[in-house]
Scaffold this active site. Structure first.
Site, PDB file in Angstrom:
ATOM      1  N   ASN A  33      41.594 -18.522  21.823  1.00 47.55           N
ATOM      2  CA  ASN A  33      41.851 -17.581  20.734  1.00 47.55           C
ATOM      3  C   ASN A  33      41.985 -16.195  21.363  1.00 47.55           C
ATOM      4  OD1 ASN A  33      41.801 -15.924  18.499  1.00 47.55           O
ATOM      5  ND2 ASN A  33      39.681 -16.389  17.928  1.00 47.55           N
ATOM      6  N   LYS A  85      42.803 -13.428  20.025  1.00 44.27           N
ATOM      7  CA  LYS A  85      42.450 -12.298  19.140  1.00 44.27           C
ATOM      8  C   LYS A  85      43.501 -11.195  19.265  1.00 44.27           C
ATOM      9  CE  LYS A  85      37.722 -13.804  19.449  1.00 44.27           C
ATOM     10  NZ  LYS A  85      36.302 -13.485  19.395  1.00 44.27           N
ATOM     11  N   HIS A 111      37.918 -17.932  10.883  1.00 37.90           N
ATOM     12  CA  HIS A 111      37.193 -17.344  12.011  1.00 37.90           C
ATOM     13  C   HIS A 111      36.194 -16.322  11.472  1.00 37.90           C
ATOM     14  CE1 HIS A 111      36.229 -15.067  15.589  1.00 37.90           C
ATOM     15  NE2 HIS A 111      36.596 -16.126  16.262  1.00 37.90           N
ATOM     16  N   GLU A 161      35.389 -13.502  12.408  1.00 38.33           N
ATOM     17  CA  GLU A 161      35.892 -12.120  12.320  1.00 38.33           C
ATOM     18  C   GLU A 161      36.747 -11.937  11.063  1.00 38.33           C
ATOM     19  OE1 GLU A 161      37.501 -12.003  16.306  1.00 38.33           O
ATOM     20  OE2 GLU A 161      35.452 -12.153  17.050  1.00 38.33           O
ATOM     21  N   GLU A 168      31.200 -22.169  15.539  1.00 37.86           N
ATOM     22  CA  GLU A 168      31.053 -20.927  16.303  1.00 37.86           C
ATOM     23  C   GLU A 168      29.899 -20.111  15.734  1.00 37.86           C
ATOM     24  OE1 GLU A 168      35.005 -19.852  18.390  1.00 37.86           O
ATOM     25  OE2 GLU A 168      35.057 -19.027  16.381  1.00 37.86           O
ATOM     26  N   GLY A 193      31.475 -13.435  21.555  1.00 38.67           N
ATOM     27  CA  GLY A 193      31.720 -12.178  22.257  1.00 38.67           C
ATOM     28  C   GLY A 193      30.456 -11.472  22.714  1.00 38.67           C
ATOM     29  N   SER A 198      31.214 -17.551  23.486  1.00 42.84           N
ATOM     30  CA  SER A 198      30.888 -17.272  24.893  1.00 42.84           C
ATOM     31  C   SER A 198      31.001 -18.497  25.804  1.00 42.84           C
ATOM     32  CB  SER A 198      29.514 -16.611  25.015  1.00 42.84           C
ATOM     33  OG  SER A 198      29.517 -15.374  24.307  1.00 42.84           O
TER      34      SER A 198
HETATM   35  P1  PGA Z   1      34.247 -15.636  22.746  1.00 41.41           P
HETATM   36  O1  PGA Z   1      35.021 -15.851  21.350  1.00 41.41           O
HETATM   37  O2  PGA Z   1      34.584 -16.831  23.608  1.00 41.41           O
HETATM   38  O3  PGA Z   1      34.809 -14.358  23.304  1.00 41.41           O
HETATM   39  O4  PGA Z   1      32.815 -15.562  22.426  1.00 41.41           O
HETATM   40  C1  PGA Z   1      35.101 -17.117  20.758  1.00 41.41           C
HETATM   41  C2  PGA Z   1      35.822 -17.024  19.438  1.00 41.41           C
HETATM   42  O5  PGA Z   1      35.639 -16.046  18.715  1.00 41.41           O
HETATM   43  O6  PGA Z   1      36.603 -17.939  19.075  1.00 41.41           O
END
Ligand code: PGA
Length: 249
Positions: A9, A11, A94, A96, A166, A172, A212
């Site tokens: 992803n 982003k 997601h 976010e 997640e 993140g 992560s």
């Molecule tokens: P990250 O993001 O690997 O940077 O933690 C994962 C995601 O949001 O899908």
């Protein structure tokens, strides 16, 4: 028995030139586990990523879709448009999108409907916040997100669905769920699918872990029975790191 999936992803990262070189690099990354490889670029790079991936195993996902096919929805992008650009998959829900853009369960349910209507494979994200985990509400939160987001669809209609677990506190942050924490939730999701739909659907549905995931922890996470893949943010932007994740041990 379930083909593993490694999905990136991106982003809000990568210009057209960066997307092109990243996909080019990934086409040469090898794929020793014969995983399904998916990348989710920004809308602006969907078409070029799909073009660059042509003839390779890499599939393209949108990061989101609107619930209508077209209309007066300034800035939104429809399932018809992302398919036209070459996407076969779309992420929906997601964290976010949920927390920054206010996507509610009801909105997500409409987005799932729109994606399915157009034959896009849905990667549906669920996950608890740290406060919810500490209050022992993890499984209840996730069951609620699944029940509401997937409301109204039969196992037959949802066939091919991909679920991404997640935990919000792991996205993140550099804090990864332990393999045991991931396994516990993945097993609970599979049990929920068996109870709500049927056993066959539960057994065939791929459940990805996200939050992560790194080249250094992917092996132990992928070793867990109910972890069928990874949804990777930060490290999916770095060709060598993501290549190592694709070729997990
Ligand atoms: P990250 O993001 O690997 O940077 O933690 C994962 C995601 O949001 O899908």
């Amino acid at each position: 028995m379930r083909t593993p999936i490694i999905a990136g992803n991106w982003k809000m990262h990568n210009t057209i030139a960066e997307a092109t070189s990243l996909v080019e690099a990934l086409t040469k990354a090898g794929n020793k586990n014969q995983a399904e490889i998916i990348v989710a670029p920004s809308y602006t790079a969907l078409a070029v990523a799909a073009h660059t991936a042509k003839g390779s195993e890499i599939k393209i996902a949108a990061q989101d879709v609107h619930w209508e096919d077209k209309g007066a929805f300034t800035s939104a992008v429809s399932p018809v448009q992302v398919k036209d650009a070459g996407a076969t998959h779309t992420i929906i829900g997601h964290s976010e999108r949920r927390s920054i853009f206010g996507d509610t369960d009801e909105i997500l349910n409409k987005k799932v409907a729109a994606a399915l209507r157009h034959g896009l494979t849905v990667i549906f994200c669920v996950g608890e916040t740290l406060a919810e985990r500490e209050a022992n509400k993890t499984l209840a939160v996730i069951e609620g997100q699944l029940a509401n987001g997937l409301k109204g669809f039969t196992a037959e209609q949802l066939k091919g669905l991909i679920i991404a677990y997640e935990p919000v506190w792991a996205i993140g942050t550099g804090k990864t769920a332990t393999p045991e924490q991931a396994q516990e939730v993945h097993a609970a999701i599979r049990a929920y699918l068996a109870k709500t739909y049927d056993d066959a659907f539960a057994q065939e549905t791929r459940i990805l872990y996200g939050g992560s995931v790194k080249d250094t922890n992917v092996d132990e996470i992928m070793a867990k029975e109910d972890v069928d893949g990874a949804l990777v943010g930060g490290q999916s932007l770095i060709a060598e790191k993501f290549a190592r994740i694709i070729n997990f041990n």
